[in-house]
Design an enzyme around this catalytic site. Structure first.
Site, PDB file in Angstrom:
ATOM      1  N   ASP A  18       0.814  -1.227   0.000  1.00 54.55           N
ATOM      2  CA  ASP A  18       0.000   0.000   0.000  1.00 54.55           C
ATOM      3  C   ASP A  18       0.850   1.282   0.000  1.00 54.55           C
ATOM      4  O   ASP A  18       0.340   2.349  -0.314  1.00 54.55           O
ATOM      5  CB  ASP A  18      -0.918   0.032   1.235  1.00 54.55           C
ATOM      6  CG  ASP A  18      -1.833  -1.173   1.306  1.00 54.55           C
ATOM      7  OD1 ASP A  18      -2.054  -1.805   0.256  1.00 54.55           O
ATOM      8  OD2 ASP A  18      -2.335  -1.485   2.402  1.00 54.55           O
TER       9      ASP A  18
ATOM     10  N   ARG B 295     -15.959  -0.911 -24.717  1.00 56.13           N
ATOM     11  CA  ARG B 295     -16.605  -0.993 -23.399  1.00 56.13           C
ATOM     12  C   ARG B 295     -15.892  -0.076 -22.408  1.00 56.13           C
ATOM     13  O   ARG B 295     -14.765   0.350 -22.645  1.00 56.13           O
ATOM     14  CB  ARG B 295     -16.481  -2.413 -22.846  1.00 56.13           C
ATOM     15  CG  ARG B 295     -17.458  -3.386 -23.401  1.00 56.13           C
ATOM     16  CD  ARG B 295     -17.056  -4.759 -22.936  1.00 56.13           C
ATOM     17  NE  ARG B 295     -18.052  -5.762 -23.265  1.00 56.13           N
ATOM     18  CZ  ARG B 295     -17.821  -7.065 -23.191  1.00 56.13           C
ATOM     19  NH1 ARG B 295     -16.641  -7.505 -22.815  1.00 56.13           N
ATOM     20  NH2 ARG B 295     -18.773  -7.920 -23.490  1.00 56.13           N
TER      21      ARG B 295
ATOM     22  N   MET C 229      -5.859  -2.607  -5.057  1.00 54.63           N
ATOM     23  CA  MET C 229      -5.734  -2.590  -3.586  1.00 54.63           C
ATOM     24  C   MET C 229      -5.071  -1.306  -3.101  1.00 54.63           C
ATOM     25  O   MET C 229      -4.747  -0.431  -3.891  1.00 54.63           O
ATOM     26  CB  MET C 229      -4.918  -3.796  -3.125  1.00 54.63           C
ATOM     27  CG  MET C 229      -5.724  -5.061  -2.991  1.00 54.63           C
ATOM     28  SD  MET C 229      -4.695  -6.358  -2.280  1.00 54.63           S
ATOM     29  CE  MET C 229      -5.934  -7.546  -1.825  1.00 54.63           C
TER      30      MET C 229
ATOM     31  N   HIS D  37      -5.860  -0.258   0.445  1.00 57.68           N
ATOM     32  CA  HIS D  37      -6.557   0.083   1.691  1.00 57.68           C
ATOM     33  C   HIS D  37      -7.038   1.525   1.623  1.00 57.68           C
ATOM     34  O   HIS D  37      -7.744   1.879   0.694  1.00 57.68           O
ATOM     35  CB  HIS D  37      -5.625  -0.190   2.879  1.00 57.68           C
ATOM     36  CG  HIS D  37      -6.328  -0.333   4.190  1.00 57.68           C
ATOM     37  ND1 HIS D  37      -7.507  -1.022   4.317  1.00 57.68           N
ATOM     38  CD2 HIS D  37      -6.040   0.151   5.424  1.00 57.68           C
ATOM     39  CE1 HIS D  37      -7.904  -0.952   5.573  1.00 57.68           C
ATOM     40  NE2 HIS D  37      -7.031  -0.246   6.266  1.00 57.68           N
TER      41      HIS D  37
HETATM   42  O1  F6P Z   1      -2.357  -4.025   3.367  1.00 61.88           O
HETATM   43  C1  F6P Z   1      -2.246  -4.808   2.234  1.00 61.88           C
HETATM   44  C2  F6P Z   1      -3.605  -5.172   1.702  1.00 61.88           C
HETATM   45  O2  F6P Z   1      -3.421  -6.002   0.589  1.00 61.88           O
HETATM   46  C3  F6P Z   1      -4.504  -3.997   1.370  1.00 61.88           C
HETATM   47  O3  F6P Z   1      -4.195  -3.417   0.137  1.00 61.88           O
HETATM   48  C4  F6P Z   1      -5.853  -4.647   1.405  1.00 61.88           C
HETATM   49  O4  F6P Z   1      -6.855  -3.717   1.719  1.00 61.88           O
HETATM   50  C5  F6P Z   1      -5.710  -5.656   2.512  1.00 61.88           C
HETATM   51  O5  F6P Z   1      -4.331  -5.897   2.660  1.00 61.88           O
HETATM   52  C6  F6P Z   1      -6.411  -6.955   2.268  1.00 61.88           C
HETATM   53  O6  F6P Z   1      -6.331  -7.694   3.428  1.00 61.88           O
HETATM   54  P1  F6P Z   1      -6.611  -9.242   3.560  1.00 61.88           P
HETATM   55  O7  F6P Z   1      -5.453  -9.971   2.953  1.00 61.88           O
HETATM   56  O8  F6P Z   1      -6.714  -9.461   5.017  1.00 61.88           O
HETATM   57  O9  F6P Z   1      -7.878  -9.516   2.808  1.00 61.88           O
END
Ligand code: F6P
Length: 360
Positions: free
Chosen positions: A137, A172, A179, A181
């Site tokens: 992240d 489309r 990802m 977070h």
């Molecule tokens: O912090 C890394 C991360 O991959 C984030 O990008 C994502 O929101 C989260 O972990 C997903 O978590 P988990 O593996 O617990 O589903």
């Protein structure tokens, strides 16, 4: 004899093994047979329950290119760290006891935000702790970049690249959900690298009307397809106005209808434009596979620096990179802070100059 512990905590990422290799190889070079390394299994869980293995130099051979973590990992939410476990065990005391029973001189914690918060707590409790900045992240305070981030950008970019060719063939609208977070670093970088037309990140709340207008604008200019990179934490202007509790409820309600925010946005675009809109979610693929060359170098540099910190007796710090130089920062400065994309980041301006829409 010197004895150090290693643990990998939180969501995994590429280059965890490469970082442990960097630490270990440098320590073995410095101390030879006088160095013993213990690996705790599944993150802080291993430290709490003294679930650990004695490692040898051969454990660190052949792992530079391997994704995941050979020690295993787990999530140990910081907010629960002071709560006893199901059997009434005081987790913090248990970790301190393991540290002492294992006669450790230092504990290396490879982890992201939550893990470094716990590392800081253990340091304040008197343990010698050195943090290593992990996460795809890139939202860890005190370091310009984290290991795992660049490898994840490569994977997310590749996903956008693949979508590009099929989107163009079908006229489309395609959303690739990335990802990250609560931070938009991964989406922003992969979006730019993959040539996305619209990029939605949590730091820049979007107005769906602006997103729709950007799609229509492309259509009018004869572009039949649009690629939208959406951060998993993207939020609308209305979402951003909500209090924490209200937003949590709003997300819970949305998840009853859609698998994620991208599907809601896809529906809204379809309704407003009549265009077919598809969603692709590469998900945990972004954390998997081999670390790229950049991450192998970064993690090796951070790892060897971690060994130097130990040699100098500098504890309560996290290894970091700042202006291309490897350095360290006190864990107390890292703990509890989130590094999000600043609104004045040059990269945003540069992207806007290309005509990329951020939905604002
Ligand atoms: O912090 C890394 C991360 O991959 C984030 O990008 C994502 O929101 C989260 O972990 C997903 O978590 P988990 O593996 O617990 O589903």
């Amino acid at each position: 004899m010197k004895r150090v512990g290693l643990l990998t905590s939180g969501g995994d990422c590429q280059a965890l093994n490469a970082t442990m290799r960097g630490i270990a190889k440098a320590l073995y070079q410095m101390y030879g047979d006088e160095m013993e390394i213990v690996g705790f299994l599944d993150g802080y869980r291993g430290l709490m329950y003294e679930d650990c293995v004695k490692l040898t130099p051969s454990d660190f051979s052949g792992i530079l290119t391997k994704g995941g973590t050979f020690l295993g990992t787990s999530r140990t939410p910081f907010k629960l760290i002071r709560e006893p476990d199901a059997n009434g065990l005081d987790k913090v005391e248990a970790m301190k006891t393991t540290y002492r029973r294992q006669r450790l001189d230092c504990l290396y914690v490879l982890g992201g935000n939550g893990s470094q918060k716990t590392a800081n707590l253990l340091s304040q409790e008197g343990l010698n702790v050195i943090g290593m900045p992990k996460t795809i992240d890139n939202d860890l305070w005190g370091t310009d970049t984290t290991f795992g981030f660049q490898s994840a950008i490569d994977i997310a970019t590749n996903a956008i690249d693949c979508i590009h060719t099929t989107a163009a063939s079908h006229n489309r609208c395609f959303i690739v959900e990335i990802m990250g977070h609560k931070a938009g670093w991964l989406t922003l970088n992969a979006g730019i690298a993959g040539g996305a037309d619209i990029i939605l990140i949590p730091e820049i709340p979007y107005q769906i009307e602006k997103v729709v207008a950007a799609v229509k604008h492309r259509n009018r200019r004869g572009r039949g397809f649009t690629i939208i990179a959406v951060a998993e934490g993207a939020m609308s202007v209305d979402d951003a106005k909500m209090g924490k509790k209200e937003y949590k409820q709003r997300v819970a309600d949305m998840l009853k209808v859609y698998p994620s925010i991208s599907y809601e946005i896809a529906d809204q675009i379809k309704e407003a434009t009549g265009l077919e809109c598809r969603v692709t979610v590469p998900g945990h693929m972004q954390r998997g596979g081999q670390p790229n060359a950049y991450d192998r170098v970064l993690s090796t540099r951070l790892g060897t620096y971690g060994a130097i910190l130990f040699q100098h007796g500098e504890f309560g710090v996290m290894a970091a990179i700042h202006d291309h130089k490897i350095t360290s920062i006190p864990l107390s400065e890292v703990a509890g802070k989130l590094k999000t994309v600043p609104p004045d980041n040059d990269i945003l301006e540069e992207a806007r100059m290309l005509g990329i829409c951020f939905g604002d």
